[in-house]
Write a protein that holds these residues in place. Structure first.
Motif, short mmCIF file in Angstrom:
data_model
loop_
_atom_site.label_atom_id
_atom_site.label_comp_id
_atom_site.label_asym_id
_atom_site.label_seq_id
_atom_site.Cartn_x
_atom_site.Cartn_y
_atom_site.Cartn_z
N LEU A 51 23.49 23.97 45.75
CA LEU A 51 22.45 23.12 45.17
C LEU A 51 21.18 23.17 46.00
O LEU A 51 20.08 23.28 45.46
CB LEU A 51 22.96 21.69 45.06
N GLY A 55 17.47 24.60 44.95
CA GLY A 55 16.90 23.32 44.53
C GLY A 55 15.43 23.15 44.76
O GLY A 55 14.91 22.04 44.61
N GLN A 140 24.66 15.54 39.90
CA GLN A 140 24.32 16.95 40.11
C GLN A 140 25.57 17.83 40.04
O GLN A 140 26.66 17.44 40.46
CB GLN A 140 23.65 17.14 41.47
N ALA A 142 26.49 22.07 40.82
CA ALA A 142 25.97 23.32 41.36
C ALA A 142 26.19 24.44 40.36
O ALA A 142 26.74 24.25 39.27
CB ALA A 142 26.66 23.62 42.69
N VAL A 148 28.90 18.04 42.67
CA VAL A 148 28.57 17.92 44.09
C VAL A 148 29.33 16.77 44.73
O VAL A 148 29.76 16.87 45.88
CB VAL A 148 27.04 17.73 44.25
N SER A 292 14.34 19.80 39.39
CA SER A 292 15.67 20.33 39.67
C SER A 292 16.71 19.24 39.85
O SER A 292 17.89 19.45 39.58
CB SER A 292 15.62 21.22 40.92
N TRP A 293 16.29 18.05 40.31
CA TRP A 293 17.25 16.98 40.56
C TRP A 293 17.43 16.05 39.37
O TRP A 293 18.50 15.50 39.18
CB TRP A 293 16.80 16.17 41.78
#
Length: 441
Positions: A51, A55, A140, A142, A148, A292-293
């Motif tokens: 991640l 990220g 999240q 990966a 995660v 991305s998050w």
């Protein structure tokens, strides 16, 4: 004979003190590196690593400053970033809030109070950042779909907030101990250790690309030359000073007998240090990290468009980055250096600049000189930070030293070397004083 032996033993004792300080710094850095491998429970380490690697630039930058602690989600994942942020906020508030301005003028007592406010701010920022990271990590996954966090929920958030906040406070304490009992600025040395920790892997990766033919030998040699040239340029600019001549008039006897003494007021070209590049990088990389998050849903489409427009390597990114570095250089220099206060101190000590009236005129003259120096320093920061970026973006060289990290490393090493030399000079000076006293006796 006995006197010579006594002097030698005294000098050896002083050198022993210096060695103890150096060994303390080394031991503290070893503790920092060991702590970066202690994970916060509840996180899938392989998924977290993937991640972070994909990220965005902001995560990679924070991961670099923490020595890889973020991708391992260790207790030191936040690093010393909360402390640095709190210190900057307290300094800024100290320039605009009257009560804090009064504290800055109270000497040691005021400094202790400002330090206490910085510590409280570090606790608050650490807890806030830890909560935000823990809450975001729960949703999240990966590459490959692996989650995660093993068991999301209140327990994981609580453990993350407590662990990360405690780790950040421990690093703050460790940095203060290095400053007091070791040599150099402790916080800067911790950042230095985190950056250097990734150097062996980056060098081996670059050499691997050269051996596989992905990177030509000519480009590899050019990269080495550019890095050495940028390092020499940083050393030159960090040592460069603009010395303003200052005269001190002292009465030596009689009614008209005065003695003029000439000194200099040294002004650094880069008074703001590495703060402008760090702030500029953080602001530009935040949109990519947010996308991305927090997903790519409808509500974040404008963030995606903005991210593509200011992605590293794009002309707009380079232009905005340069402008931000220049703005932050002027802004932070105005916070840490007060021209009028310097002029008032010169006036109280009976000093004056030739051709300039004391007081307000002196302050305006120093401010004009500092403005020109800051302009040169800001351009220097832009050049240092963008040259390595061109190598990484256009030649795809996976070189670990970006402009900001290279600047931090060179500045920290120079500061550490200067303080070691200062210790050695002070020991020699004390030895000469002892010899002079013995001869007089």
């Amino acid at each position: 004979m006995a006197q010579a032996q006594g002097n030698a033993l005294g000098a050896l004792g002083k050198l022993t003190e210096l060695r103890q300080r150096i060994f303390f710094v080394i031991g503290a850095l070893v503790v920092f590196r060991l702590g970066s491998f202690i994970p916060v429970p509840g996180v899938n380490p392989e998924a977290m690593t993937r991640l972070i690697q994909g990220g965005g630039g902001l995560l990679n930058m924070f991961n670099m400053f923490s020595g890889g602690s973020l991708q391992r989600f260790s207790v030191f994942a936040l690093g010393v970033v909360p402390y640095i942020s709190a210190s900057i906020v307290v300094q800024m508030m100290g320039s605009v809030v009257p009560s804090l301005q009064a504290l800055r003028k109270e000497g040691e007592a005021g400094r202790r109070t400002m330090t206490m406010y910085t510590r409280f701010g570090t606790v608050g920022l650490s807890a806030f950042q830890a909560f935000g990271i823990a809450a975001a990590l729960q949703s999240q996954t990966a590459a490959g779909g692996a989650p995660v966090v093993y068991t999301p929920g209140f327990g994981f958030i609580l453990a993350s907030v407590v662990g990360l906040t405690a780790g950040s406070m421990f690093l703050m304490w460790l940095g203060e101990q290095i400053t007091e009992r070791g040599i150099g600025n402790g916080i800067s040395l911790l950042i230095f250790a985190g950056i250097v920790a990734g150097l062996p892997g980056a060098v081996s990766s670059t050499l691997g690309m050269a051996s596989n033919g992905e990177l030509s030998v000519l480009k590899l040699i050019l990269v080495v030359v550019v890095v050495l040239a940028v390092t020499a340029f940083v050393v030159f600019m960090e040592r460069a000073q603009r010395r303003i001549t200052v005269n001190y008039a002292r009465r030596s006897g009689g009614q008209r007998a005065y003695m003029n003494q000439t000194s200099h007021l040294p002004l650094k070209i880069n008074m703001s240090g590495v703060i402008p590049p760090i702030f500029a990088s953080s602001l530009l990389m935040f949109p990519a990290t947010a996308v991305s998050w927090f997903g790519a849903g409808h509500q974040s489409r404008w963030l995606q468009s903005l991210t593509q427009a200011i992605a590293p390597g794009q002309p707009l990114y380079e232009i905005i980055y340069a402008v931000l570095v220049i703005v932050f250089a002027f802004f932070y220099t105005a916070i840490v250096f007060n021209s009028q206060e310097t002029a008032d101190n010169l006036k109280r000590s009976g000093a004056l600049i030739p051709g300039i009236r004391p007081g307000r005129a002196t302050g305006e003259y120093i401010d004009g000189v500092m403005t020109r120096l800051t302009g040169v320093g800001a351009i220097y920061l832009v050049l240092v930070c963008l040259v390595p970026t061109f190598l990484q973006n256009y030649w795809h060289v996976p070189f670990y030293f970006g402009g900001t990290s290279l600047l931090i490393i060179v500045v920290v090493v120079m500061d550490f070397t200067a303080q070691v030399q200062a210790h050695l000079v002070s020991h020699q000076y004390e030895s000469l004083l002892k010899k002079a006293n013995l001869r007089r006796n």
